[in-house]
Write a protein that holds these residues in place. Structure first.
Motif, PDB file in Angstrom:
ATOM      1  N   ALA A  71     -40.457  83.524   4.946  1.00 52.86           N
ATOM      2  CA  ALA A  71     -41.252  83.493   3.705  1.00 52.86           C
ATOM      3  C   ALA A  71     -42.409  84.489   3.813  1.00 52.86           C
ATOM      4  CB  ALA A  71     -41.772  82.079   3.447  1.00 52.86           C
ATOM      5  N   GLY A  72     -43.000  84.588   5.006  1.00 50.40           N
ATOM      6  CA  GLY A  72     -44.081  85.547   5.220  1.00 50.40           C
ATOM      7  C   GLY A  72     -43.557  86.963   5.356  1.00 50.40           C
ATOM      8  N   MET A  73     -42.457  87.104   6.100  1.00 52.07           N
ATOM      9  CA  MET A  73     -41.893  88.445   6.336  1.00 52.07           C
ATOM     10  C   MET A  73     -41.450  89.099   5.032  1.00 52.07           C
ATOM     11  SD  MET A  73     -39.836  88.160   9.928  1.00 52.07           S
ATOM     12  CE  MET A  73     -38.572  89.365   9.560  1.00 52.07           C
ATOM     13  N   ASP A  74     -40.913  88.288   4.104  1.00 52.47           N
ATOM     14  CA  ASP A  74     -40.470  88.826   2.809  1.00 52.47           C
ATOM     15  C   ASP A  74     -41.615  89.535   2.094  1.00 52.47           C
ATOM     16  OD1 ASP A  74     -37.919  88.003   3.145  1.00 52.47           O
ATOM     17  OD2 ASP A  74     -38.069  86.208   1.883  1.00 52.47           O
ATOM     18  N   LEU A  75     -42.820  88.997   2.235  1.00 54.05           N
ATOM     19  CA  LEU A  75     -43.982  89.602   1.567  1.00 54.05           C
ATOM     20  C   LEU A  75     -44.478  90.844   2.305  1.00 54.05           C
ATOM     21  CD1 LEU A  75     -45.872  86.303   0.740  1.00 54.05           C
ATOM     22  CD2 LEU A  75     -44.883  87.868  -0.926  1.00 54.05           C
ATOM     23  N   LEU A  76     -44.320  90.843   3.635  1.00 61.95           N
ATOM     24  CA  LEU A  76     -44.808  91.984   4.421  1.00 61.95           C
ATOM     25  C   LEU A  76     -43.833  93.167   4.395  1.00 61.95           C
ATOM     26  CD1 LEU A  76     -46.319  90.289   7.606  1.00 61.95           C
ATOM     27  CD2 LEU A  76     -47.490  90.967   5.521  1.00 61.95           C
ATOM     28  N   LYS A  77     -42.551  92.824   4.176  1.00 60.93           N
ATOM     29  CA  LYS A  77     -41.491  93.838   4.237  1.00 60.93           C
ATOM     30  C   LYS A  77     -41.805  95.091   3.406  1.00 60.93           C
ATOM     31  CE  LYS A  77     -36.502  94.049   3.765  1.00 60.93           C
ATOM     32  NZ  LYS A  77     -35.303  93.274   3.505  1.00 60.93           N
ATOM     33  N   PRO A  78     -42.100  94.947   2.099  1.00 61.27           N
ATOM     34  CA  PRO A  78     -42.356  96.165   1.315  1.00 61.27           C
ATOM     35  C   PRO A  78     -43.541  96.973   1.838  1.00 61.27           C
ATOM     36  CG  PRO A  78     -42.571  94.182  -0.052  1.00 61.27           C
ATOM     37  CD  PRO A  78     -42.241  93.723   1.324  1.00 61.27           C
ATOM     38  N   LEU A  79     -44.476  96.301   2.510  1.00 59.58           N
ATOM     39  CA  LEU A  79     -45.642  97.022   3.033  1.00 59.58           C
ATOM     40  C   LEU A  79     -45.291  97.770   4.313  1.00 59.58           C
ATOM     41  CD1 LEU A  79     -48.276  94.186   2.504  1.00 59.58           C
ATOM     42  CD2 LEU A  79     -47.789  96.110   1.005  1.00 59.58           C
ATOM     43  N   LEU A  80     -44.327  97.211   5.059  1.00 62.10           N
ATOM     44  CA  LEU A  80     -43.921  97.857   6.302  1.00 62.10           C
ATOM     45  C   LEU A  80     -43.011  99.055   6.020  1.00 62.10           C
ATOM     46  CD1 LEU A  80     -43.251  94.642   8.419  1.00 62.10           C
ATOM     47  CD2 LEU A  80     -44.990  96.338   8.918  1.00 62.10           C
ATOM     48  N   VAL A  81     -42.286  98.956   4.921  1.00 58.29           N
ATOM     49  CA  VAL A  81     -41.365 100.039   4.567  1.00 58.29           C
ATOM     50  C   VAL A  81     -42.099 101.038   3.683  1.00 58.29           C
ATOM     51  CG1 VAL A  81     -39.194 100.613   3.410  1.00 58.29           C
ATOM     52  CG2 VAL A  81     -39.379  98.494   4.687  1.00 58.29           C
ATOM     53  N   LYS A  82     -42.325 102.201   4.208  1.00 57.33           N
ATOM     54  CA  LYS A  82     -42.990 103.218   3.382  1.00 57.33           C
ATOM     55  C   LYS A  82     -41.974 103.811   2.420  1.00 57.33           C
ATOM     56  CE  LYS A  82     -45.572 104.603   7.371  1.00 57.33           C
ATOM     57  NZ  LYS A  82     -44.765 105.191   8.427  1.00 57.33           N
ATOM     58  N   GLU A  83     -42.417 104.094   1.214  1.00 58.90           N
ATOM     59  CA  GLU A  83     -41.480 104.590   0.200  1.00 58.90           C
ATOM     60  C   GLU A  83     -41.239 106.096   0.302  1.00 58.90           C
ATOM     61  OE1 GLU A  83     -42.517 103.332  -3.714  1.00 58.90           O
ATOM     62  OE2 GLU A  83     -42.811 101.296  -2.972  1.00 58.90           O
ATOM     63  N   GLY A  84     -40.029 106.469  -0.118  1.00 59.22           N
ATOM     64  CA  GLY A  84     -39.737 107.892  -0.328  1.00 59.22           C
ATOM     65  C   GLY A  84     -39.677 108.761   0.920  1.00 59.22           C
ATOM     66  N   ILE A  85     -39.450 108.143   2.064  1.00 58.21           N
ATOM     67  CA  ILE A  85     -39.362 108.963   3.274  1.00 58.21           C
ATOM     68  C   ILE A  85     -37.902 109.389   3.468  1.00 58.21           C
ATOM     69  CG2 ILE A  85     -39.687 108.956   5.784  1.00 58.21           C
ATOM     70  CD1 ILE A  85     -41.744 106.673   5.224  1.00 58.21           C
ATOM     71  N   PRO A  86     -37.643 110.668   3.670  1.00 57.43           N
ATOM     72  CA  PRO A  86     -36.253 111.095   3.832  1.00 57.43           C
ATOM     73  C   PRO A  86     -35.632 110.555   5.121  1.00 57.43           C
ATOM     74  CG  PRO A  86     -37.755 112.895   4.316  1.00 57.43           C
ATOM     75  CD  PRO A  86     -38.591 111.767   3.833  1.00 57.43           C
ATOM     76  N   THR A  87     -34.320 110.401   5.118  1.00 66.03           N
ATOM     77  CA  THR A  87     -33.615 109.913   6.299  1.00 66.03           C
ATOM     78  C   THR A  87     -33.730 110.924   7.437  1.00 66.03           C
ATOM     79  OG1 THR A  87     -32.102 108.645   5.004  1.00 66.03           O
ATOM     80  CG2 THR A  87     -31.324 109.307   7.157  1.00 66.03           C
ATOM     81  N   ILE A  88     -34.139 110.449   8.611  1.00 65.95           N
ATOM     82  CA  ILE A  88     -34.293 111.386   9.727  1.00 65.95           C
ATOM     83  C   ILE A  88     -33.303 111.098  10.857  1.00 65.95           C
ATOM     84  CG2 ILE A  88     -36.693 112.040   9.277  1.00 65.95           C
ATOM     85  CD1 ILE A  88     -37.565 109.922  11.285  1.00 65.95           C
ATOM     86  N   GLY A  89     -32.401 110.142  10.637  1.00 61.67           N
ATOM     87  CA  GLY A  89     -31.411 109.842  11.667  1.00 61.67           C
ATOM     88  C   GLY A  89     -30.757 108.507  11.363  1.00 61.67           C
ATOM     89  N   LYS A  90     -29.605 108.263  12.005  1.00 60.68           N
ATOM     90  CA  LYS A  90     -28.879 107.027  11.722  1.00 60.68           C
ATOM     91  C   LYS A  90     -28.872 106.100  12.937  1.00 60.68           C
ATOM     92  CE  LYS A  90     -25.608 109.100   8.476  1.00 60.68           C
ATOM     93  NZ  LYS A  90     -24.181 109.326   8.206  1.00 60.68           N
ATOM     94  N   VAL A  91     -29.035 104.814  12.668  1.00 63.37           N
ATOM     95  CA  VAL A  91     -29.052 103.817  13.742  1.00 63.37           C
ATOM     96  C   VAL A  91     -28.149 102.644  13.347  1.00 63.37           C
ATOM     97  CG1 VAL A  91     -30.519 102.299  15.134  1.00 63.37           C
ATOM     98  CG2 VAL A  91     -31.507 104.355  14.129  1.00 63.37           C
ATOM     99  N   VAL A  92     -27.313 102.229  14.290  1.00 62.88           N
ATOM    100  CA  VAL A  92     -26.528 101.004  14.091  1.00 62.88           C
ATOM    101  C   VAL A  92     -27.203  99.924  14.916  1.00 62.88           C
ATOM    102  CG1 VAL A  92     -24.331  99.896  14.697  1.00 62.88           C
ATOM    103  CG2 VAL A  92     -24.333 102.146  13.628  1.00 62.88           C
ATOM    104  N   ILE A  93     -27.417  98.775  14.321  1.00 61.86           N
ATOM    105  CA  ILE A  93     -28.161  97.740  15.043  1.00 61.86           C
ATOM    106  C   ILE A  93     -27.578  96.349  14.776  1.00 61.86           C
ATOM    107  CG2 ILE A  93     -29.891  97.400  13.217  1.00 61.86           C
ATOM    108  CD1 ILE A  93     -32.019  97.220  15.470  1.00 61.86           C
ATOM    109  N   GLY A  94     -27.726  95.466  15.746  1.00 57.92           N
ATOM    110  CA  GLY A  94     -27.273  94.092  15.544  1.00 57.92           C
ATOM    111  C   GLY A  94     -27.701  93.214  16.710  1.00 57.92           C
ATOM    112  N   THR A  95     -27.560  91.916  16.496  1.00 59.15           N
ATOM    113  CA  THR A  95     -27.754  90.957  17.579  1.00 59.15           C
ATOM    114  C   THR A  95     -26.380  90.727  18.207  1.00 59.15           C
ATOM    115  OG1 THR A  95     -29.530  89.875  16.337  1.00 59.15           O
ATOM    116  CG2 THR A  95     -28.579  88.635  18.156  1.00 59.15           C
ATOM    117  N   VAL A  96     -26.340  90.716  19.525  1.00 56.23           N
ATOM    118  CA  VAL A  96     -25.042  90.710  20.214  1.00 56.23           C
ATOM    119  C   VAL A  96     -24.242  89.416  20.014  1.00 56.23           C
ATOM    120  CG1 VAL A  96     -25.787  92.356  21.985  1.00 56.23           C
ATOM    121  CG2 VAL A  96     -26.048  89.898  22.386  1.00 56.23           C
ATOM    122  N   GLN A  97     -22.955  89.537  20.304  1.00 56.62           N
ATOM    123  CA  GLN A  97     -22.007  88.432  20.142  1.00 56.62           C
ATOM    124  C   GLN A  97     -22.494  87.150  20.817  1.00 56.62           C
ATOM    125  OE1 GLN A  97     -17.966  89.246  21.677  1.00 56.62           O
ATOM    126  NE2 GLN A  97     -17.347  88.854  19.591  1.00 56.62           N
TER     127      GLN A  97
END
Ligand code: B1M
Length: 213
Positions: A71-97
Motif C-alpha cells: 500500500a505504501g510502495m504503490d504511492l512511492l512507485k511513481p516518485l521512484l520512477v523518473k519519467e521520460g528517461i530513454p532505455t539504456i539497457g535490458k534486464v531480465v529479473i525474477g525471484t528464483v524457483q
C-alpha cells in the motif's frame, strides 16, 4: 511518534489503509522518497522479520504486513520512477524457483525502471530455463536473481550452471541479491556481482551495460 515511525508501526500492525495515509502525508511533507522507503516501510518490515524469527508473530501477520507494505510502495512507485528517461539497457529479473518473496525484487525493478532500464520482470518462482530463455529472446545482457530463503539460494547456481551448459556464460552478466546473499556467495557460484539493494543494482547494471554489448 514521527510520521516515519507511524508508517513503520502501521505496517507492523498490517494496516494498509493507515500505511497509505501516513505515506501520503510524508510525501506531502516533502520527505525524501528514499527516506520514507528506508526509515518507514523497510524499517517496519525489518521488525516483522525479527518478530517472525523469534516466533512472536506468525505467517498470517507477515502476509498482512506485506500487504501493508505494498500500500505504501504503490504511492512511492511513481516518485521512484523518473519519467521520460530513454532505455539504456535490458534486464531480465525474477525471484528464483521455489521462492515467493517478491517485495525486495519489486523494489529493485522500480529502481531499475526509474534509472531508464527496460526490465522484463518474470515475477517469483522462476525456473532456470525461464531466466535464460527470456534473456536470449529479449537480447538482455543482465540477468538479475533474487532469493530470500537459504533453501532457494542454490537455484541461482543452477541458473549459472545451465548458462555454462548452453554457452551463455560470458555472454550474459548475472547479478544476485536478497537478504541471505553475500558477495562471497555470489563469487562462489560464479555470479558477476552481488547487489546489496536497488541502488547498488542500478550502479552495477549501468556498469555492465556500458562495458558489455
Ligand atoms: Co518469509 N521468510 N517466508 N515471507 N519473510 C523471511 C525471508 C525470513 C528471513 C523470516 C525469518 O525467519 N526471520 C525466513 C527465511 C529464513 C531463511 O531461509 N534463512 C522466511 C521464511 C522461513 C518463510 C517461509 C518458509 C515461512 C513458512 O512458510 N514457514 C515462507 C516461504 C514461502 C516461499 O517463498 N516458498 C515465507 C513466506 C513469506 C510471505 C509469503 C508471508 C511473505 C512474502 C510476501 C511477498 O514477498 N510478497 C514473507 C515475508 C514478507 C518475509 C520477511 C518478513 C520480509 C521480506 C521482505 O519483503 N523484506 C522476511 C524477513 C526479513 O527479510 N527480515 C522473511 C523487505 C524487502 C524490501 O527486503 O527482500 O531483503 P529484501 O530486499 C532488499 C535486498 O535484499 C535487496 O534489495 C531489496 C531492497 O533493499 N534485494 C536485491 C533483494 N533482491 C534483490 C535482487 C537484486 C539486488 C538486490 O538483484 C537481482
Amino acid at each position: 511518534m514521527n510520521i516515519l515511525q507511524e508508517i513503520s508501526v502501521q505496517l507492523q500492525q498490517g494496516n494498509p489503509k493507515k500505511v497509505a495515509e501516513f505515506t501520503q502525508q510524508a510525501i506531502n511533507e516533502n520527505i525524501d522518497t528514499k527516506t520514507i522507503l528506508d526509515n518507514g516501510l523497510i524499517a517496519g518490515m525489518a521488525v516483522i522479520g525479527e518478530k517472525f524469527k523469534a516466533h512472536e508473530i506468525f505467517l498470517p501477520d507477515v502476509l498482512l504486513a506485506a500487504k501493508a507494505m505494498y500500500a505504501g510502495m504503490d504511492l512511492l512507485k511513481p516518485l521512484l520512477v523518473k519519467e521520460g528517461i530513454p532505455t539504456i539497457g535490458k534486464v531480465v529479473i525474477g525471484t528464483v524457483q521455489g521462492d515467493l518473496h517478491d517485495i525486495g525484487k519489486n523494489l529493485v525493478v522500480i529502481m531499475l525502471r526509474g534509472a531508464g532500464f527496460e526490465v522484463f520482470d518474470l515475477g517469483n518462482d522462476v525456473s532456470p530455463e525461464k531466466f535464460l530463455e527470456t534473456a536470449v529472446k529479449e537480447n538482455a545482457i543482465v540477468i538479475g536473481m533474487s532469493a530470500l530463503l537459504t533453501t532457494t539460494m542454490p537455484v541461482m547456481k543452477k541458473v549459472i550452471d545451465l548458462a555454462k551448459e548452453r554457452h551463455l556464460y560470458g555472454k550474459k552478466k548475472f547479478i544476485v541479491g536478497g537478504a541471505p546473499l553475500s558477495a562471497d556467495y555470489a563469487a562462489e557460484i560464479g555470479a558477476s556481482a552481488y547487489c546489496f539493494d536497488g541502488m547498488s543494482a542500478v550502479e552495477t547494471v549501468k556498469r555492465f551495460t556500458t562495458t558489455s554489448s
